[in-house]
Design a protein around this motif. Structure first.
Motif, PDB file in Angstrom:
ATOM      1  N   GLY A 126      -6.889  -8.664  -7.579  1.00 35.66           N
ATOM      2  CA  GLY A 126      -5.957  -9.377  -8.446  1.00 35.66           C
ATOM      3  C   GLY A 126      -5.683 -10.803  -8.032  1.00 35.66           C
ATOM      4  N   LEU A 170      -0.476  -3.296  -6.694  1.00 41.76           N
ATOM      5  CA  LEU A 170      -1.148  -3.563  -7.973  1.00 41.76           C
ATOM      6  C   LEU A 170      -1.085  -2.323  -8.866  1.00 41.76           C
ATOM      7  N   ASN A 219       1.912 -11.086  -7.133  1.00 39.78           N
ATOM      8  CA  ASN A 219       0.885 -10.591  -6.227  1.00 39.78           C
ATOM      9  C   ASN A 219       1.579 -10.327  -4.891  1.00 39.78           C
TER      10      ASN A 219
END
Lengths: 300, 270
Positions: free
Chosen positions: B61, B82, B231
């Motif tokens: 990601g 994620l 993130n």
């Protein structure tokens, strides 16, 4: 005036569910809202409660606007929907406790009293209940906080005759306390039994608003007599309030108007040996057609 | 509103608890492999070098240049957070769908609406419950990873950053929840579109973001994608990006405010 609707119309897309509904419900009366399934009873109730919004027209409840003041109105209302879904992971007591927290008042004692009257155990789980038991719980939840207005949609569906009787007694007590009931039904005898006034709704339109006594005069019954010999209409033809006499073997069927002196009919039947006797209530459609016929006769 | 929230929280408490426990167990399971990953990090990184960059960006990601699988941030993000956002997103979609659209269909909204509770208060109560659900599950997950820092010393990260990394997931999941509430406030329940559209939003955002990392034509729309703003690996490495968090919080707030306003105008299917 407790409930007032003016030219109330609701459309679902192109389908008009109710049209130009005008109702006035006075304080302290039990107002029946009579109509066959699909006539628009539930739509009218849901519009009054502001679940759905009118396409046209206006509603006031307790003199307040049904939309602007919906929360204030619902604080004073007890409602029983026609198809009651309850949260199954609760007991009746837990449900009442939660209602108390929503309504910010205490009424568990009253709920227990009502449960006793309706032969219902509030401690049991709401899971897997029969229609009748759910109905009892719904009635208790609607009445327990002693609302000024009760809106009940087909309240006795699924109740056994004894419980129906208990419910009727509760309604009489509510009326005696000066509170108001708006009750929808497709059951004429029930409406006759407990209501002061009745509105008849058919295909989304209110066709009549009558006192129960007026409706009883419009209403009629089907009387079937079974004799021990081939039936004959002689002696019944021409009797006041008797119409549509049909003979079929040993059976004699006739339509007896609500205001007819039934004693004269029974005395006439006693001229023969009567093996059986049955009385059937007319369907709502038959009542409506009778009412509509009379209205047309009265109009030039 | 408080009563609606209490009821919703009571109904969801088992789901919250078990989801939290399952996430925590999964977190510990993932972390149990971490020491061996560190031990063999050189070989693993070499192996990963041979994988297509496109595939790596799908699973990490973010920027996959100089990727080290044993770096704690990368490991937590790729193996846990994620997926937590995706799974939690799916869970909150189901929760919103049940509390509004399904409630319209099964008649429980009918009962709720007959009480002195406005539509907006009802929505607020349910939204608060969604927020609580997310926080409870994230807390269980966080505790598993905090425990991991003690169990496996190789997992050497600041607990403060772990806290920010995990609670940071609250914001993207709230964006998904807000979007689903908005759909539920706008789309008639009879259309049965709320669930599919919300899942499309969730998965679409994830996939487009992942593809945009290596398809140049998609890069201009990357800033529109939810996953561009969260993130956990970045947070563990560099700390919180306040700007991204504010953006996610603001978007969630806009979605929910619109839902709050529009629910009062909805033709409820009760």
């Amino acid at each position: 005036m407790i409930i007032q609707t003016q030219a109330l119309t609701h459309r679902y897309g192109k389908f008009t569910a109710i049209e130009d509904v005008n109702l006035q419900v006075e304080q302290g009366e039990i107002f029946g809202f009579l109509g066959p399934n699909g006539a628009g009873k539930t739509t009218t109730i849901r519009t009054i409660l502001d679940f759905i919004r009118p396409s046209e027209g206006a509603i006031t409840v307790f003199g307040l606007d049904s939309r602007q003041d919906s929360v204030a109105i619902r604080r004073r209302i007890g409602y029983l929907p026609s198809e009651l879904t309850l949260w199954e992971n609760w007991t009746g007591v837990q449900y009442i406790h939660w209602l108390e927290s929503v309504r910010k008042s205490r009424f568990l004692d009253e709920a227990l009293r009502l449960a006793d009257r309706l032969d219902y155990d509030l401690k049991r789980s709401l899971k897997g209940m029969s229609t009748g038991m759910r109905r009892k719980m719904g009635i208790i939840a609607a009445l327990a906080h002693k609302p000024d207005l009760l809106i009940l949609d087909e309240p006795t569906t699924g109740l056994d005759p004894l419980m129906q009787q208990a419910f009727h007694e509760l309604m009489h007590e509510v009326r005696a306390e000066g509170r108001t009931v708006f009750l929808s039904s497709h059951n004429l005898p029930e409406v006759e039994h407990i209501c002061n006034r009745v509105a008849i709704i058919r295909t989304g339109r209110v066709e009549a608003v009558e006192t129960v006594s007026d409706l009883t005069h419009v209403a009629f019954r089907w009387l079937t007599l079974t004799f021990d010999q081939p039936a004959t209409a002689d002696g019944f033809i021409g009797m006041q309030g008797i119409r549509d006499i049909v003979t079929d073997g040993y059976d004699l069927r006739m339509r007896v108007n609500g205001s007819t002196d039934i004693d004269a009919v029974i005395k006439q039947a006693a001229a023969y040996t009567v093996r059986d006797l049955s009385i059937e209530q007319p369907t709502l459609e038959e009542i409506f057609l009778t009412y509509y016929g009379k209205k047309q006769e009265a109009e030039p | 509103m408080t009563a609606v929230f209490r009821k919703a929280a009571r109904d969801a408490r088992r789901m919250m608890l078990w989801t939290g426990i399952i996430f925590a167990i999964y977190g510990l399971f993932v972390m149990a492999f971490y020491p061996s990953m560190v031990e063999q990090s050189e070989q693993l990184d070499e192996l990963l070098e041979s994988y297509p960059k496109e595939m790596m960006s799908m699973f990490y990601g973010g920027d996959v240049e100089d990727l080290s699988v044993s770096e704690p941030g990368n490991y937590v993000n790729s193996q846990f957070t994620l997926w937590v956002v995706l799974v939690m997103g799916a869970l909150v979609i189901a929760q919103v769908f049940n509390s509004i659209t399904n409630a319209e269909r099964d008649g429980t909204l009918d009962v709720m609406m007959s009480l002195p509770v406005s539509r907006r208060a009802m929505l607020l109560g349910r939204f608060a419950n969604t927020a609580l659900t997310i926080l409870v599950v994230l807390t269980f997950s966080l505790l598993a990873f905090v425990a991991s820092t003690f169990i496996w010393p190789e997992f050497d990260v600041s607990i403060g950053r772990l806290v920010f990394a995990f609670y940071g997931a609250f914001f993207p999941v709230m964006v998904i929840a807000g979007f689903t509430y908005l759909l539920a406030a706008v789309i008639p329940s009879s259309k049965r579109l709320v669930g599919p559209l919300a899942y499309l939003f969730l998965m679409g955002s994830y996939l487009i973001h992942a593809f945009s990392l290596f398809i140049d034509e998609l890069s201009p729309i990357r800033p529109l994608m939810l996953f561009d703003y969260y993130n956990a690996g970045e947070v563990i490495r560099h700390g919180v990006n306040i700007g991204d968090t504010v953006i996610l919080g603001a978007v969630a707030l806009v979605y929910f405010t619109l839902a709050w306003w529009l629910i009062d105008h909805k033709e409820l299917g009760v």
